[in-house]
Design a protein around this motif. Structure first.
Motif, PDB file in Angstrom:
ATOM      1  N   LEU A 221      36.354  26.920  30.665  1.00 57.91           N
ATOM      2  CA  LEU A 221      36.765  27.632  31.949  1.00 57.91           C
ATOM      3  C   LEU A 221      36.981  27.073  33.282  1.00 57.91           C
ATOM      4  O   LEU A 221      37.833  27.478  34.035  1.00 57.91           O
ATOM      5  CB  LEU A 221      35.782  28.728  31.809  1.00 57.91           C
ATOM      6  CG  LEU A 221      35.753  29.833  32.948  1.00 57.91           C
ATOM      7  CD1 LEU A 221      36.754  30.791  32.862  1.00 57.91           C
ATOM      8  CD2 LEU A 221      34.547  30.740  32.810  1.00 57.91           C
ATOM      9  N   VAL A 222      36.127  26.322  33.441  1.00 56.93           N
ATOM     10  CA  VAL A 222      36.218  25.329  34.846  1.00 56.93           C
ATOM     11  C   VAL A 222      37.541  24.761  34.935  1.00 56.93           C
ATOM     12  O   VAL A 222      38.194  24.720  36.039  1.00 56.93           O
ATOM     13  CB  VAL A 222      35.075  24.409  35.067  1.00 56.93           C
ATOM     14  CG1 VAL A 222      35.124  23.416  36.259  1.00 56.93           C
ATOM     15  CG2 VAL A 222      33.545  25.247  35.186  1.00 56.93           C
ATOM     16  N   ASN A 223      38.092  24.174  33.868  1.00 56.19           N
ATOM     17  CA  ASN A 223      39.338  23.413  33.949  1.00 56.19           C
ATOM     18  C   ASN A 223      40.205  24.328  34.034  1.00 56.19           C
ATOM     19  O   ASN A 223      41.299  23.785  34.709  1.00 56.19           O
ATOM     20  CB  ASN A 223      39.524  22.404  32.754  1.00 56.19           C
ATOM     21  CG  ASN A 223      38.794  21.024  32.901  1.00 56.19           C
ATOM     22  OD1 ASN A 223      38.639  20.649  33.808  1.00 56.19           O
ATOM     23  ND2 ASN A 223      38.031  20.669  31.739  1.00 56.19           N
ATOM     24  N   GLU A 224      40.225  25.539  33.445  1.00 56.15           N
ATOM     25  CA  GLU A 224      41.381  26.587  33.548  1.00 56.15           C
ATOM     26  C   GLU A 224      41.433  26.925  35.111  1.00 56.15           C
ATOM     27  O   GLU A 224      42.604  27.294  35.718  1.00 56.15           O
ATOM     28  CB  GLU A 224      41.070  27.803  32.875  1.00 56.15           C
ATOM     29  CG  GLU A 224      41.176  27.622  31.300  1.00 56.15           C
ATOM     30  CD  GLU A 224      40.845  28.816  30.431  1.00 56.15           C
ATOM     31  OE1 GLU A 224      40.157  29.647  31.127  1.00 56.15           O
ATOM     32  OE2 GLU A 224      41.225  28.721  29.143  1.00 56.15           O
ATOM     33  N   LYS A 225      40.360  27.105  35.578  1.00 54.79           N
ATOM     34  CA  LYS A 225      40.440  27.512  37.331  1.00 54.79           C
ATOM     35  C   LYS A 225      40.724  26.062  38.022  1.00 54.79           C
ATOM     36  O   LYS A 225      41.395  26.543  39.143  1.00 54.79           O
ATOM     37  CB  LYS A 225      38.971  27.972  37.667  1.00 54.79           C
ATOM     38  CG  LYS A 225      38.403  28.917  36.936  1.00 54.79           C
ATOM     39  CD  LYS A 225      39.414  30.242  36.906  1.00 54.79           C
ATOM     40  CE  LYS A 225      39.262  31.347  35.862  1.00 54.79           C
ATOM     41  NZ  LYS A 225      39.977  32.435  35.667  1.00 54.79           N
ATOM     42  N   ILE A 226      40.544  24.901  37.547  1.00 57.89           N
ATOM     43  CA  ILE A 226      40.962  23.964  38.410  1.00 57.89           C
ATOM     44  C   ILE A 226      42.341  23.778  38.521  1.00 57.89           C
ATOM     45  O   ILE A 226      43.172  23.178  39.161  1.00 57.89           O
ATOM     46  CB  ILE A 226      40.426  22.481  37.855  1.00 57.89           C
ATOM     47  CG1 ILE A 226      38.972  22.507  38.479  1.00 57.89           C
ATOM     48  CG2 ILE A 226      41.105  21.269  38.454  1.00 57.89           C
ATOM     49  CD1 ILE A 226      38.057  21.345  37.804  1.00 57.89           C
ATOM     50  N   LYS A 227      43.221  24.069  37.061  1.00 59.37           N
ATOM     51  CA  LYS A 227      44.508  24.166  36.919  1.00 59.37           C
ATOM     52  C   LYS A 227      45.257  25.023  38.032  1.00 59.37           C
ATOM     53  O   LYS A 227      46.566  24.917  38.526  1.00 59.37           O
ATOM     54  CB  LYS A 227      45.020  24.671  35.664  1.00 59.37           C
ATOM     55  CG  LYS A 227      44.828  23.740  34.643  1.00 59.37           C
ATOM     56  CD  LYS A 227      45.209  24.396  33.194  1.00 59.37           C
ATOM     57  CE  LYS A 227      45.260  23.245  32.106  1.00 59.37           C
ATOM     58  NZ  LYS A 227      45.514  23.816  30.707  1.00 59.37           N
ATOM     59  N   GLU A 228      44.563  26.052  38.439  1.00 55.35           N
ATOM     60  CA  GLU A 228      45.028  27.059  39.461  1.00 55.35           C
ATOM     61  C   GLU A 228      45.113  26.611  40.948  1.00 55.35           C
ATOM     62  O   GLU A 228      45.600  27.275  41.678  1.00 55.35           O
ATOM     63  CB  GLU A 228      44.288  28.414  39.434  1.00 55.35           C
ATOM     64  CG  GLU A 228      44.350  28.918  38.080  1.00 55.35           C
ATOM     65  CD  GLU A 228      43.588  30.421  38.139  1.00 55.35           C
ATOM     66  OE1 GLU A 228      42.923  30.701  38.795  1.00 55.35           O
ATOM     67  OE2 GLU A 228      43.618  30.805  36.776  1.00 55.35           O
ATOM     68  N   LEU A 229      44.439  25.467  41.310  1.00 58.04           N
ATOM     69  CA  LEU A 229      44.362  24.914  42.777  1.00 58.04           C
ATOM     70  C   LEU A 229      45.858  24.475  42.954  1.00 58.04           C
ATOM     71  O   LEU A 229      46.517  23.897  42.151  1.00 58.04           O
ATOM     72  CB  LEU A 229      43.358  23.914  42.560  1.00 58.04           C
ATOM     73  CG  LEU A 229      41.979  24.047  42.478  1.00 58.04           C
ATOM     74  CD1 LEU A 229      40.989  22.887  42.430  1.00 58.04           C
ATOM     75  CD2 LEU A 229      41.234  25.101  43.280  1.00 58.04           C
TER      76      LEU A 229
ATOM     77  N   SER B  23      32.317  26.605  28.727  1.00 55.57           N
ATOM     78  CA  SER B  23      32.137  26.300  30.150  1.00 55.57           C
ATOM     79  C   SER B  23      33.236  25.577  30.827  1.00 55.57           C
ATOM     80  O   SER B  23      33.824  25.513  31.707  1.00 55.57           O
ATOM     81  CB  SER B  23      30.621  26.283  30.871  1.00 55.57           C
ATOM     82  OG  SER B  23      29.819  27.125  30.650  1.00 55.57           O
ATOM     83  N   ALA B  24      33.182  24.296  30.135  1.00 52.54           N
ATOM     84  CA  ALA B  24      33.994  23.241  30.539  1.00 52.54           C
ATOM     85  C   ALA B  24      35.530  23.709  30.401  1.00 52.54           C
ATOM     86  O   ALA B  24      36.463  23.359  31.419  1.00 52.54           O
ATOM     87  CB  ALA B  24      33.757  21.869  29.472  1.00 52.54           C
TER      88      ALA B  24
ATOM     89  N   LYS C  36      22.157  19.455  29.242  1.00 50.69           N
ATOM     90  CA  LYS C  36      23.196  20.366  29.121  1.00 50.69           C
ATOM     91  C   LYS C  36      23.513  21.542  30.238  1.00 50.69           C
ATOM     92  O   LYS C  36      24.576  21.733  30.498  1.00 50.69           O
ATOM     93  CB  LYS C  36      23.332  20.734  27.831  1.00 50.69           C
ATOM     94  CG  LYS C  36      23.686  19.791  26.639  1.00 50.69           C
ATOM     95  CD  LYS C  36      23.668  20.510  25.185  1.00 50.69           C
ATOM     96  CE  LYS C  36      23.839  19.524  24.198  1.00 50.69           C
ATOM     97  NZ  LYS C  36      24.067  20.022  23.095  1.00 50.69           N
ATOM     98  N   VAL C  37      22.161  22.042  30.665  1.00 51.54           N
ATOM     99  CA  VAL C  37      22.204  23.040  31.796  1.00 51.54           C
ATOM    100  C   VAL C  37      22.856  22.369  32.934  1.00 51.54           C
ATOM    101  O   VAL C  37      23.689  22.957  33.720  1.00 51.54           O
ATOM    102  CB  VAL C  37      20.992  23.716  31.803  1.00 51.54           C
ATOM    103  CG1 VAL C  37      20.741  24.339  33.420  1.00 51.54           C
ATOM    104  CG2 VAL C  37      20.629  24.518  30.655  1.00 51.54           C
ATOM    105  N   LEU C  38      22.048  21.111  33.400  1.00 49.45           N
ATOM    106  CA  LEU C  38      22.622  20.417  34.405  1.00 49.45           C
ATOM    107  C   LEU C  38      24.036  19.936  34.463  1.00 49.45           C
ATOM    108  O   LEU C  38      24.804  19.991  35.511  1.00 49.45           O
ATOM    109  CB  LEU C  38      21.702  19.196  34.558  1.00 49.45           C
ATOM    110  CG  LEU C  38      20.212  19.373  35.095  1.00 49.45           C
ATOM    111  CD1 LEU C  38      19.538  18.165  34.870  1.00 49.45           C
ATOM    112  CD2 LEU C  38      19.893  19.988  36.487  1.00 49.45           C
ATOM    113  N   LEU C  39      24.442  19.894  33.235  1.00 46.49           N
ATOM    114  CA  LEU C  39      25.975  19.499  33.257  1.00 46.49           C
ATOM    115  C   LEU C  39      26.829  20.519  33.535  1.00 46.49           C
ATOM    116  O   LEU C  39      27.810  20.305  34.097  1.00 46.49           O
ATOM    117  CB  LEU C  39      26.044  18.724  31.602  1.00 46.49           C
ATOM    118  CG  LEU C  39      27.689  18.669  31.305  1.00 46.49           C
ATOM    119  CD1 LEU C  39      28.299  17.844  32.121  1.00 46.49           C
ATOM    120  CD2 LEU C  39      27.891  18.354  29.949  1.00 46.49           C
ATOM    121  N   VAL C  40      26.495  21.580  33.087  1.00 49.14           N
ATOM    122  CA  VAL C  40      27.225  22.701  33.237  1.00 49.14           C
ATOM    123  C   VAL C  40      27.180  23.375  34.634  1.00 49.14           C
ATOM    124  O   VAL C  40      28.389  23.688  35.137  1.00 49.14           O
ATOM    125  CB  VAL C  40      26.928  24.190  32.281  1.00 49.14           C
ATOM    126  CG1 VAL C  40      27.465  25.333  32.734  1.00 49.14           C
ATOM    127  CG2 VAL C  40      27.316  23.831  30.825  1.00 49.14           C
TER     128      VAL C  40
END
Length: 293
Positions: free
Chosen positions: A206-214, A203-204, A78-82
């Motif tokens: 949050l990352v997707n929220e930041k990807i939306k901003e691309l 974490s998933a 799970k750490v590697l996934l994040v």
């Protein structure tokens, strides 16, 4: 952790209180006979606490012997996934900015040559957001490089901020969770296990929220995690997954209670061997003897 310490303290106080009662009534139990003396009922407390301790000891040994490697492996995965999510964001962001730059320059050069309403609308709306003043300027005065750099810089600043945020809230925190499970913090194991699962989900998100901003190529990352978590807070449920060792916990509990009762066994009292003395003691007890508290 505080709850565990509080429960442990209560149990220790109970053991100490009952032990003192047993010591005070040892002489009476010894001379009357353990089966006849009501003070012997205090030993029931040791049996009850012993059974409760035995159940929890079985659970702890089961975790140590059967679940530890599985938990550490799951935590590592799970750490590697994040971490991979944060790495994917960086890669996607760099590719997105490069694609955006080329796309913006192409459309702005096309707009300089052909000032169509379609191109004007595209450049004036997200993700390009070219100011109206530039769109209304004569084609000869439009600086493609300067306009591109100005718009691109805004996205670059946002990416830099997001990179720092993900590095702090995702990457470094993932390292801390990895350290927690490798060092095997037994007192907070169940709590940390649940927190790690929540951390992966947050974490998933949050990352997707930041990807939306691309500006472009901002499709969300699909994260698949197993909903099957080990029931570390349930001895019975965990025993159904991993067959526990019953002998080792029993030995540990017996040794623990033997040490707890050492003050009782070593406490010296008078033993009446004469039947006459026994009868006198019994008469005194029958007249007014009670259990000492």
């Amino acid at each position: 952790m505080l709850l565990s310490l509080a429960v442990s303290l209560i149990i220790v106080v109970c053991y100490y209180f009952v032990l003192q009662l047993l010591k005070r009534n040892k002489e009476r139990m010894l001379n009357q006979g353990y089966m006849k003396s009501t003070a012997s009922l205090f030993f029931i407390v040791f049996i009850v606490f012993g059974l409760i301790s035995y159940v929890f000891m079985i659970h702890l040994v089961n975790i140590e012997k059967n679940s530890k490697k599985a938990i550490q492996k799951e935590a590592d995965e799970k750490v590697l996934l994040v971490k991979d999510l944060a790495t994917q964001y960086d890669r996607r962001a760099n590719e997105s900015l490069q694609t955006f730059e080329a796309l913006f320059k192409g459309k702005l050069n096309a707009y300089k040559n052909q000032r169509t309403n379609v191109l004007r609308n595209e450049l004036g709306n997200p993700p390009f957001n070219l100011p109206e003043a530039i769109l209304n300027s004569p084609s000869a005065s439009i600086d493609v490089s300067a306009s591109t750099n100005a718009i691109l810089n805004a996205y670059q600043v946002k990416y830099n901020n997001n990179h720092k945020l993900l590095d702090s809230l995702v990457f470094k925190k993932a390292d801390s969770y990895n350290q927690i499970f490798q060092q095997w913090d037994r007192l907070n194991l169940a709590t940390n296990y649940v927190a790690l699962n929540d951390f992966v989900k947050s974490s998933a998100t949050l990352v997707n929220e930041k990807i939306k901003e691309l500006p472009v190529d901002n499709e969300l990352i699909k994260v698949t995690t197993s909903d099957r978590n080990l029931p570390l807070d349930s001895p019975i449920a965990l025993a159904k997954i991993y067959s526990p060792d019953y002998l080792l916990p029993l030995i540990i509990i017996l040794i623990m209670h033997a040490f707890i009762l050492i003050p009782y066994f070593t406490y010296r009292v008078r033993k009446y061997n004469s039947p006459r003395l026994k009868d006198t003691e019994a008469e005194i007890i029958n007249r007014g003897g009670t259990i000492e508290l």
